[in-house]
Scaffold this active site. Structure first.
Site, PDB file in Angstrom:
ATOM      1  N   THR A 199       4.466 -17.695  18.556  1.00 45.62           N
ATOM      2  CA  THR A 199       5.337 -17.357  19.677  1.00 45.62           C
ATOM      3  C   THR A 199       4.495 -16.665  20.734  1.00 45.62           C
ATOM      4  O   THR A 199       3.600 -15.867  20.422  1.00 45.62           O
ATOM      5  CB  THR A 199       6.574 -16.545  19.230  1.00 45.62           C
ATOM      6  OG1 THR A 199       7.397 -16.318  20.379  1.00 45.62           O
ATOM      7  CG2 THR A 199       6.217 -15.221  18.587  1.00 45.62           C
ATOM      8  N   GLU A 200       4.738 -17.018  21.995  1.00 48.13           N
ATOM      9  CA  GLU A 200       3.833 -16.666  23.091  1.00 48.13           C
ATOM     10  C   GLU A 200       3.611 -15.162  23.232  1.00 48.13           C
ATOM     11  O   GLU A 200       2.585 -14.720  23.725  1.00 48.13           O
ATOM     12  CB  GLU A 200       4.379 -17.190  24.436  1.00 48.13           C
ATOM     13  CG  GLU A 200       4.394 -18.685  24.570  1.00 48.13           C
ATOM     14  CD  GLU A 200       5.772 -19.242  24.271  1.00 48.13           C
ATOM     15  OE1 GLU A 200       6.269 -19.016  23.146  1.00 48.13           O
ATOM     16  OE2 GLU A 200       6.353 -19.894  25.150  1.00 48.13           O
ATOM     17  N   ASN A 201       4.632 -14.379  22.839  1.00 49.79           N
ATOM     18  CA  ASN A 201       4.521 -12.942  23.050  1.00 49.79           C
ATOM     19  C   ASN A 201       3.721 -12.238  21.955  1.00 49.79           C
ATOM     20  O   ASN A 201       3.842 -11.030  21.791  1.00 49.79           O
ATOM     21  CB  ASN A 201       5.918 -12.320  23.188  1.00 49.79           C
ATOM     22  CG  ASN A 201       6.815 -12.644  22.018  1.00 49.79           C
ATOM     23  OD1 ASN A 201       6.874 -13.781  21.562  1.00 49.79           O
ATOM     24  ND2 ASN A 201       7.519 -11.654  21.523  1.00 49.79           N
TER      25      ASN A 201
END
Lengths: 237, 228
Positions: free
Chosen positions: B54-56
């Site tokens: 997940t990008e975060n």
């Protein structure tokens, strides 16, 4: 210069000047330095350019800073959420500027700024609206790349889990996000830490942000939850 | 079948997700877009493991936490609470997008407003003047992830084409989509354009063509309903 520990968030942000570019850590509310942002509202300086992934929620934290008309321009990747009404209203009325940047390009621009790299080429956004007017170049792999510029800011507002007296930082889970890279890309990095420990109490192998990137520390032992404030119907100030 | 019945034909959303999951190799690093693509994680075939990015800043993302176990510092790119699996790691945003842009993520599954026959994708903005533009990590994902899958209903709710010759909405990336999964069919994006890969049960090639705003080519496996 070594790190100084300040007593209050207001003391920590009082050197921020009108017209500054301010990096604000966090992804949504995770890692958002809400207490420092509220101190910046108390401080009242305006005409700020703010770099954050988003544009705030409800009427607390970054959204409150925007509502207080201290922000001239937002640089972000995703200024929309179910509770981002403050930004949306000002944007629709032409009262705030927006520089929309793809999330990875935003992260890399900050990383580059912190590493003394003025610009770089990336494949992200090539062939899209966000590449219009930007220089592009074809490299050996026959792909086209867009030129993007590093971001160097005046100030970074950061939230971490634990800091030591030397400014070494660790973060909590996905509250890390933009915080470590933003620490590197500002002339002055101001950190609110849930815990401040003596030098040596953080294992050097586990330091995420080395103290060289940190200027000011404030102890904020029980940071507020942005979503809780919103649920409680609170708006700041 | 005419186009007005298309949105109710073929695979359900869950069955589309199952088709996608079945095409992802064991051990793949996978990024699932917000919304419909998230359902892919419910249909991982027995014996396979996908590692979710997940990008975060999390690799090794798990499912939704139980009530009472929510940690506001542990969220996904949609800002929803998640969990971690054994072997997970946290990292900052520049590392996260080095994984994406540096070609280290194997597959991403994204939603779409439009996909063009050359692989152009539009999924971030309608371009309307009063819309608040928001792009997030979509442009980075399509530029850097090795395989880009799109998962979508075949036509819009108001029965307009989503698979088209040219996108009319602003692009997320140009020539980036590898394969489209819809309720009617799985369609590959090739040098020739859209190429039928497989049909949903009860759906014919002619019906897919009727519901598609560009030519759908057929190869050696034409008309074979692999899921009948």
């Amino acid at each position: 210069m070594s790190v100084s520990v300040l007593n209050t968030c207001f003391d920590a942000v009082s050197s921020i000047r009108e017209g500054s570019t301010v990096l604000i850590g966090g992804f949504g509310e995770a890692g958002s330095p809400v207490e420092l942002i509220h101190a910046l509202i108390d401080h009242g300086v305006r005409d700020l350019t703010v770099v954050n992934n988003n544009a705030g929620n409800g009427e607390v934290g970054l959204a409150a800073l925007i509502k207080n008309r201290q922000v001239r321009k937002m640089i972000c990747s995703f200024p929309k959420s179910s509770r981002s009404t403050v930004f949306e209203q000002l944007y629709r009325s032409g009262s705030i500027e927006l520089e929309l940047v793809p999330q990875g390009t935003l992260a890399e621009r900050i990383r580059a700024g912190g590493a003394g790299i003025p610009a770089f080429f990336t494949a992200t956004s090539i062939g899209t609206q966000l590449a219009i007017g930007k220089e592009s170049r074809r490299f050996k792999d026959s792909r086209d790349y867009v030129l993007e510029f590093g971001i160097q800011a005046d100030v970074a507002l950061i939230k971490c889990a634990t800091a030591d007296e030397k400014g070494n930082l660790t973060f909590n889970k996905t509250a890390r996000n933009f915080n470590p890279i933003m620490c590197t890309a500002a002339l002055e990095t101001i950190v609110q830490a849930s815990e401040i420990v003596k030098a040596g109490e953080i294992d050097p192998e586990c330091v995420i942000t080395p103290g060289v990137f940190v200027n000011k520390l404030v102890h904020v032992p029980s940071p507020v939850s942005e979503s809780q404030l919103i649920e409680d119907g609170i708006s700041y100030p | 079948m005419n186009i007005s019945t298309v949105s109710r034909s073929g695979w359900t959303r869950e069955q589309i997700a199952e088709q996608v999951a079945g095409d992802i190799a064991d051990g793949s690093y996978v990024n699932l877009g917000i919304g419909m693509p998230e359902m892919v994680s419910k249909f991982v075939p027995n014996g396979r493991e996908f590692i979710y990015h997940t990008e975060n800043g999390l690799l090794g993302m798990g499912g939704t936490p139980k009530a009472g176990a929510v940690d506001l510092d542990l969220i996904n790119a949609g800002k929803k609470p998640v969990t971690i699996v054994p072997g997970a790691s946290f990292f900052h945003h520049a590392d996260s997008f080095a994984m994406v842009r540096g070609g280290h993520i194997d597959v991403c599954v994204l939603g779409a407003m439009q996909v063009a026959e050359n692989g152009d994708l539009a999924n971030w903005s309608t371009g309307e003047p009063d819309a608040i533009p928001a792009v997030g990590g979509a442009m980075d994902l399509v530029a850097g992830v090795k395989t880009v899958y799109v998962m979508t209903q075949h036509v819009t709710k108001d029965e307009r084409f989503k698979l088209v010759e040219y996108c009319s909405y602003p692009l997320t990336g140009s020539g980036v989509v590898d394969r489209v999964y819809t309720n009617l069919a799985v369609i590959d994006v090739t040098d020739r354009g859209f190429m039928l890969n497989r049909l949903a049960p009860g759906v014919t090639y002619e019906e897919v063509c009727e519901a598609t705003g560009a030519k759908v080519h057929i190869g050696k496996t034409e008309g074979i309903n692999t899921n009948a």
